[in-house]
Enzyme design. Structure first.
Site, PDB file in Angstrom:
ATOM      1  N   TYR A  71       9.175  -1.262   4.295  1.00  0.00           N
ATOM      2  CA  TYR A  71       8.488  -0.200   3.565  1.00  0.00           C
ATOM      3  C   TYR A  71       8.071   0.961   4.458  1.00  0.00           C
ATOM      4  O   TYR A  71       7.470   1.923   3.990  1.00  0.00           O
ATOM      5  CB  TYR A  71       7.232  -0.763   2.887  1.00  0.00           C
ATOM      6  CG  TYR A  71       7.520  -1.891   1.937  1.00  0.00           C
ATOM      7  CD1 TYR A  71       8.105  -1.653   0.705  1.00  0.00           C
ATOM      8  CD2 TYR A  71       7.200  -3.204   2.276  1.00  0.00           C
ATOM      9  CE1 TYR A  71       8.374  -2.688  -0.176  1.00  0.00           C
ATOM     10  CE2 TYR A  71       7.465  -4.249   1.402  1.00  0.00           C
ATOM     11  CZ  TYR A  71       8.048  -3.979   0.183  1.00  0.00           C
ATOM     12  OH  TYR A  71       8.314  -5.004  -0.684  1.00  0.00           O
ATOM     13  N   HIS A 123       5.742   5.476  -0.924  1.00  0.00           N
ATOM     14  CA  HIS A 123       4.508   4.755  -1.245  1.00  0.00           C
ATOM     15  C   HIS A 123       3.674   4.491   0.015  1.00  0.00           C
ATOM     16  O   HIS A 123       2.508   4.131  -0.087  1.00  0.00           O
ATOM     17  CB  HIS A 123       4.849   3.447  -1.955  1.00  0.00           C
ATOM     18  CG  HIS A 123       3.917   3.073  -3.057  1.00  0.00           C
ATOM     19  ND1 HIS A 123       3.084   3.959  -3.701  1.00  0.00           N
ATOM     20  CD2 HIS A 123       3.692   1.875  -3.653  1.00  0.00           C
ATOM     21  CE1 HIS A 123       2.393   3.326  -4.626  1.00  0.00           C
ATOM     22  NE2 HIS A 123       2.741   2.059  -4.613  1.00  0.00           N
TER      23      HIS A 123
END
Length: 185
Positions: free
Chosen positions: A14, A19
């Protein structure tokens, strides 16, 4: 004492995704100041520093976005930091890429990390530094937030990261939310 918490998801998978804008903003600030998150406790990576006479905790929760409140509330409770002295750095899909908005309180706006913090702190009265990542045009929300910025988008984000350094410094210096909103919104 102040807490600055950048939201994101842990793990290399990630690392540079939209995000993780909160983590990227925090990392940019720490790099500029020559600081590192050198402690692992309270379900997060964190450090406590003295900046211009103010004790400041920098935190990146490692709980995944939707449970960020656990980490934020644990560290706030341990150090007895009032919610008004907490600044959460988050992504916002309802704003254009790189746009910045300061909020002193309010609902989650559908952001699950903020929902979690409201639940675990027991209040909506904490500060937010929101950075726009835009709503996806031709993609699902999940696929949008879990992909990196393209080169053009990254330039806008880099400008936002630079502005965020000033915002964080002003917050640490004790500038109230009204001042921050007037100056940066």
């Amino acid at each position: 004492m102040k807490i600055i918490a950048g939201l994101g998801n842990p793990g290399q998978k990630y690392d540079k995704t939209k995000h993780n804008t909160g983590f990227m903003t925090m990392d940019h600030y720490l790099d500029k100041k020559g600081l590192t998150l050198n402690k692992d406790k309270f379900e997060g990576h964190w450090t406590k520093e003295k900046i211009n006479g103010e004790d400041v905790i920098f935190l990146e929760p490692q709980t995944y976005m939707n449970e960020s409140g656990r980490s934020v509330s644990q560290i706030a409770n341990f150090f007895k930091v009032a919610p008004e002295d907490v600044l959460i750095i988050q992504d916002d899909m309802d704003m254009p890429i790189g746009k910045i908005r300061i909020r002193a309180n309010g609902k989650s706006g559908g952001h699950n990390g903020i929902k979690s913090i409201i639940r675990d702190l027991g209040t909506e009265k904490f500060n937010r530094l929101k950075i726009g990542i835009r709503h996806p045009k031709n993609a699902t929300v999940v696929s949008w937030v879990l992909t990196p910025f393209n080169d053009e988008q990254q330039k806008l984000m880099d400008d936002a990261f630079d502005t965020s350094v000033d915002i964080i410094d002003d917050f640490i210096a004790g500038r109230d939310s009204q001042y921050l909103m007037n100056k940066y919104n």
